[in-house]
Design a protein around this motif. Structure first.
Motif, PDB file in Angstrom:
ATOM      1  N   GLN A   1       0.821  -1.207   0.000  1.00 41.46           N
ATOM      2  CA  GLN A   1       0.000   0.000   0.000  1.00 41.46           C
ATOM      3  C   GLN A   1       0.857   1.259   0.000  1.00 41.46           C
ATOM      4  N   VAL A   2       1.866   1.282   0.855  1.00 38.22           N
ATOM      5  CA  VAL A   2       2.731   2.463   0.938  1.00 38.22           C
ATOM      6  C   VAL A   2       3.497   2.655  -0.363  1.00 38.22           C
ATOM      7  N   LYS A   3       3.950   1.547  -0.935  1.00 34.67           N
ATOM      8  CA  LYS A   3       4.713   1.634  -2.172  1.00 34.67           C
ATOM      9  C   LYS A   3       3.847   2.159  -3.317  1.00 34.67           C
ATOM     10  N   MET A   4       2.595   1.727  -3.393  1.00 36.46           N
ATOM     11  CA  MET A   4       1.737   2.094  -4.522  1.00 36.46           C
ATOM     12  C   MET A   4       0.952   3.383  -4.285  1.00 36.46           C
ATOM     13  N   LEU A   5       0.525   3.593  -3.023  1.00 35.08           N
ATOM     14  CA  LEU A   5      -0.369   4.722  -2.724  1.00 35.08           C
ATOM     15  C   LEU A   5       0.281   5.788  -1.852  1.00 35.08           C
ATOM     16  N   HIS A   6       1.488   5.517  -1.358  1.00 33.71           N
ATOM     17  CA  HIS A   6       2.247   6.479  -0.552  1.00 33.71           C
ATOM     18  C   HIS A   6       1.482   6.912   0.697  1.00 33.71           C
ATOM     19  N   ASP A   7       0.789   5.948   1.308  1.00 38.85           N
ATOM     20  CA  ASP A   7       0.002   6.249   2.507  1.00 38.85           C
ATOM     21  C   ASP A   7      -0.124   4.973   3.325  1.00 38.85           C
ATOM     22  N   ASP A   8       0.151   5.065   4.647  1.00 43.31           N
ATOM     23  CA  ASP A   8       0.017   3.891   5.519  1.00 43.31           C
ATOM     24  C   ASP A   8      -1.302   3.879   6.277  1.00 43.31           C
ATOM     25  N   VAL A   9      -2.290   4.600   5.785  1.00 39.49           N
ATOM     26  CA  VAL A   9      -3.556   4.737   6.488  1.00 39.49           C
ATOM     27  C   VAL A   9      -4.139   3.361   6.839  1.00 39.49           C
ATOM     28  N   ALA A  10      -4.561   3.226   8.101  1.00 36.65           N
ATOM     29  CA  ALA A  10      -5.258   2.048   8.641  1.00 36.65           C
ATOM     30  C   ALA A  10      -4.385   0.804   8.720  1.00 36.65           C
ATOM     31  N   THR A  11      -3.069   0.948   8.545  1.00 35.31           N
ATOM     32  CA  THR A  11      -2.186  -0.225   8.625  1.00 35.31           C
ATOM     33  C   THR A  11      -1.255  -0.190   9.835  1.00 35.31           C
ATOM     34  N   VAL A  12      -1.372   0.842  10.665  1.00 35.07           N
ATOM     35  CA  VAL A  12      -0.427   1.029  11.772  1.00 35.07           C
ATOM     36  C   VAL A  12      -1.047   0.520  13.074  1.00 35.07           C
ATOM     37  N   LEU A  13      -0.319  -0.331  13.781  1.00 33.65           N
ATOM     38  CA  LEU A  13      -0.714  -0.799  15.103  1.00 33.65           C
ATOM     39  C   LEU A  13       0.318  -0.322  16.128  1.00 33.65           C
ATOM     40  N   ALA A  14       0.216  -0.808  17.353  1.00 32.21           N
ATOM     41  CA  ALA A  14       1.165  -0.448  18.411  1.00 32.21           C
ATOM     42  C   ALA A  14       1.909  -1.703  18.869  1.00 32.21           C
TER      43      ALA A  14
END
Length: 584
Positions: A512-525
């Motif tokens: 997603q980050v590679k294609m869309l340049h956004d990590d939205v909704a993929t980040v956890l803790a």
């Protein structure tokens, strides 16, 4: 010794008697008033009731039991939201071709469609995801329909079957008749008298013939076999082949008690093989014929390919992995799956495992004919293993996931059963972990469902007493089943869960980050999952460095042998090992 059955007979007794007649050892459930008579009657007949914290977990546990034993797993859930909560697990079982029985509660027959508690039309929600949806309307039919459903789940192409059991068919007849009498009232107006007549007639229909209902009997299971012509044609194709290849999937081991015979047939054939799904581990831990890497390249080089219980879906690039000039043999119980996206030259419609056994009986020993082909595949495998070893040796701030799995592969016992529940972390595990024996690897199957881990582990622990269950969790996937550590502890099940904690939905984020340049909704803790497990009464271990890995694995195994469940929270370094793993 099982306790004697109660003297009274209500609808729940009839369901339980059908289950006992079919040798069902346990029922997975989340309780509800609509199904309480089934649970109480089953317990009274010596059937173990395993209650969990989510209806989906109950179905996943039934699924795992069925895969490991070949006999239908059974789950019982209450009406309305109880049933709707099972849909994902049911669809997963359907696509994995797992035989199981779902017993679902329902609102009283006379009140359906009138706004009763948890009353919805359940058939259109459940029916697309099962082989058949039985809607029971008379008490006398309860036992027969359960028996029919159990047989149907195993016949032909296996899959889940649902039986809807309305609550007024399950409780004692005198109680239900009194309930209907109270509901009718004692008024003298024409509408009130008409209501009493209707409810009395309705009750008479419900209970008519229940005293003469036949005892439940074990129904015949239809086992499809490929014709002799298909066996002869496949044997001739193998005899001509210079570079044959087999891909064996879960359907080949659906007859769980015959898995060793299938394995022996594969060895006699001498054809190099790739194993997937439940077939992983079929040939043992260090097989000579099994290849683990570069399957796509091998398929493109092979001149004869046997797909045993494997359709040409996204996992084989819709059939494009097999070159057009190759002879394609498809052995499958499902005619649709055998021809999906790619029509084979030889379609062997029947049980894939039986076909392999028949083919081995019809084929002479290959001798040294395919030694050069086997040697080239083994050399390629060895080169890939060397690459993984090099990547596993890299050191970073936290734990190298490949290094972790190399340690787990070395440390896990011979009775290990691996349950795969996740994306990136599990994908890495599939390259490194070697299932020890047939039916010692459980993954969701073609649906790619997250959340199977806890239920599969419960099913495995109960179906395989004395096994060493390992859940390989991604940190995203583990969130679905953390509450089931309560179930592990309450039921005395010793399970080891390993959480690969890289604080994200990494399989999605990488592309997603590679294609869309956004990590939205993929980040956890970097959540303290081990503390959550400890809160439910299990043991929790935290691993942050490579040096901590082996002591933690050894400690977890010792705890498991002592009857304790354990969660190991492993902080991972980011890795590019599975670059480009997004599937369409």
């Amino acid at each position: 010794m099982s306790p004697p059955p109660p003297t009274s007979r209500h609808g729940g007794d009839r369901v339980a008697e059908a289950l006992r007649a079919h040798g069902v050892p346990r029922v997975f459930t989340l309780c509800g008033g609509h199904i309480s008579p089934i649970l109480a009657a089953a317990k009274a007949r010596g059937i173990r009731i395993v209650d969990v914290r989510d209806e989906a977990t109950a179905v996943f546990a039934a699924d795992a039991t069925a895969r490991l034993t070949g006999l239908p797993g059974v789950a019982a859930v209450t009406a309305g939201p109880g049933l709707t909560n099972t849909i994902t697990a049911l669809k997963n079982a359907q696509l994995a071709q797992t035989p199981l029985l779902l017993l679902g509660g329902a609102a009283p027959t006379a009140l359906q469609g009138r706004g009763a508690l948890q009353d919805i039309d359940q058939r259109p929600l459940i029916e697309p995801h099962v082989k058949r949806f039985f809607k029971v309307k008379r008490v006398r039919d309860l036992g027969t329909m359960v028996a029919d459903a159990l047989a149907l789940s195993r016949s032909g192409v296996p899959g889940p079957v649902a039986v809807e059991c309305p609550v007024d068919l399950l409780y004692d007849e005198a109680l239900i008749r009194q309930w209907y009498a109270d509901a009718a009232g004692k008024g003298t107006t024409l509408p009130e008298r008409a209501l009493r007549w209707y409810l009395n007639r309705h009750a008479q229909r419900m209970f008519a013939g229940s005293a003469e209902a036949p005892a439940p009997s074990v129904q015949t299971v239809y086992l499809p076999r490929a014709g002799e012509g298909a066996v002869r044609a496949a044997a001739a194709a193998l005899a001509r082949a210079e570079r044959p290849l087999m891909v064996i999937g879960s359907q080949a081991v659906v007859r769980a008690d015959e898995a060793l015979q299938v394995a022996q047939a594969v060895q006699r054939l001498g054809v190099p093989v790739y194993l997937s799904g439940m077939a992983r581990g079929l040939l043992g831990r260090e097989p000579t014929l099994q290849m683990r890497h570069a399957r796509r390249q091998a398929l493109r080089e092979a001149d004869c390919v046997l797909l045993a219980g494997v359709p040409c879906d996204f996992r084989l690039d819709y059939g494009r992995h097999v070159r057009r000039s190759a002879t394609l043999i498809a052995a499958n119980r499902s005619t649709r799956d055998a021809r999906l996206n790619r029509r084979p030259q030889i379609a062997a419609i029947g049980d894939a495992g039986l076909f392999i056994e028949a083919l081995a009986g019809a084929s002479p020993s290959p001798g040294t004919r395919w030694d050069a082909w086997l040697g080239s595949l083994r050399a390629r495998d060895a080169a890939r293993e060397a690459e993984i070893d090099e990547q596993a040796a890299a050191r970073g701030e936290f734990v190298n996931p490949l290094g972790f799995f190399r340690a787990l592969e070395s440390e896990a016992g011979e009775q290990a059963v691996f349950v795969a529940d996740g994306g990136d972390f599990v994908g890495s595990a599939s390259y490194v972990l070697h299932p020890r024996s047939p039916l010692s690897w459980l993954d969701p199957g073609a649906f790619g469902t997250l959340g199977v881990g806890a239920g599969f582990a419960i099913g495995a622990a109960l179906a395989r007493p004395g096994c060493e269950p390992w859940i390989v969790y991604g940190d995203g996937a583990c969130g679905y089943g953390l509450a089931e550590f309560d179930s592990f502890v309450r039921h005395g099940l010793a399970v080891i869960a390993v959480v690969g904690n890289d604080a994200g939905w990494t399989q999605i984020a990488r592309e997603q980050v590679k294609m869309l340049h956004d990590d939205v909704a993929t980040v956890l803790a970097r959540t303290d999952y081990q503390a959550v497990a400890a809160g439910f009464g299990a043991e929790g271990l935290l691993v942050k460095t490579d040096a901590d890995v082996l002591p933690a694995l050894q400690r977890a195994r010792a705890l498991q042998r002592a009857g304790r469940s354990v969660l190991i929270n492993v902080w991972l370094d980011k890795t590019a090992f599975r670059e480009g793993s997004l599937s369409m």
